[in-house]
Design a protein around this motif. Structure first.
Motif: not given
Length: 273
Positions: A1-16, A21-30
């Motif tokens: 199961m991918f949850l058992h092996t994947w280490h999540p990270q809060p950042l999607i990308a940093a530009l300048g 962040r995933w947190y903000g993106l997922l809240l916006a999607l919700a």
């Protein structure tokens, strides 16, 4: 199961100087998915969807503020020593109970001001709230927060040493309580949607169900789910009488919701809808 092996990270990308962040993106999607579902259900009740959107937005903003204030109060010792952290919502820290209490208050105040049936609007929004929560919980996964006790189950999630409680620093895998809650909320959202469909089929009934039953069902079902997941969680929270505060609040919500539901069903249909 991918949850058992994947280490999540809060950042999607940093530009300048900007961080995505995933947190903000997922809240916006919700929020977007929730607004879409609210409008779809609202049309079936012949509500003004534009005004309904405005009310949903007000409720969301009020609920978000309430969720943050509730979280900060629960962690007051931490934030008193680090006042600038109070505003960093992107790092997590939205307590759902605070959001539900303040959001519900805002909904009822604005609905009555606009002369709408507040219980009907609460019913319309309930499935969207559950669905939005189901999506938003994955933001906790990205931040490696709100996980449960250590586990050897194959779906346990790895937590970085920095994010582990001191007592469990030698453990690696923990219960994905975010996943348990997300799946449970998806089931709740479907059940609430089916309750709406049943009401639409029975719209010509001489004894229609009182408005508010769907919203109150959400409060009861989510509180039962929250009690079950909260018993596994390790995050800091006030303890009262040896019981975690969210469990006590969830129990109180169940009692209040059931009492209100009983009172509304005892009324005549004409005065209840």
């Amino acid at each position: 199961m991918f949850l058992h092996t994947w280490h999540p990270q809060p950042l999607i990308a940093a530009l300048g100087g900007f961080s995505f962040r995933w947190y903000g993106l997922l809240l916006a999607l919700a929020a977007l998915v929730g607004f879409g579902l609210i409008q779809r259900i609202g049309r079936r009740y012949r509500l003004d969807v534009n005004r309904l959107f405005d009310l949903a937005l007000i409720t969301l903003v009020a609920g978000s503020i309430g969720a943050r204030i509730y979280h900060v109060l629960n962690e007051w010792t931490y934030y008193w020593a680090r006042p600038t952290e109070m505003w960093k919502v992107w790092n997590g820290g939205l307590a759902l109970h605070g959001g539900l209490i303040v959001g519900a208050a805002a909904l009822f105040i604005m609905a009555r001001r606009w002369k709408w049936n507040a219980w009907l609007i609460a019913d319309v929004m309930a499935p969207a709230v559950a669905l939005g929560q189901a999506i938003g919980r994955w933001g906790n996964y990205a931040n490696q927060e709100l996980f449960g006790r250590p586990t050897l189950l194959p779906w346990g999630i790895p937590i970085d040493p920095l994010n582990r409680p001191p007592a469990y620093v030698t453990q690696t895998y923990f219960h994905p309580t975010f996943l348990y809650e997300s799946l449970g909320l998806l089931v709740i959202a479907v059940l609430l949607w089916l309750m709406h469909r049943r009401r639409w089929r029975m719209s010509a009934s001489p004894q229609p169900q009182p408005y508010g039953a769907i919203a109150l069902a959400y409060f009861v079902l989510y509180s039962v789910l929250r009690i079950s997941t909260e018993s596994l969680r390790l995050d800091r929270t006030p303890i009262i009488g040896g019981i975690r505060l969210p469990i006590l609040v969830s129990g109180l919500i169940i009692v209040v919701a059931l009492v209100i539901l009983f009172i509304r069903y005892r009324r005549t249909p004409a005065s209840s809808v």
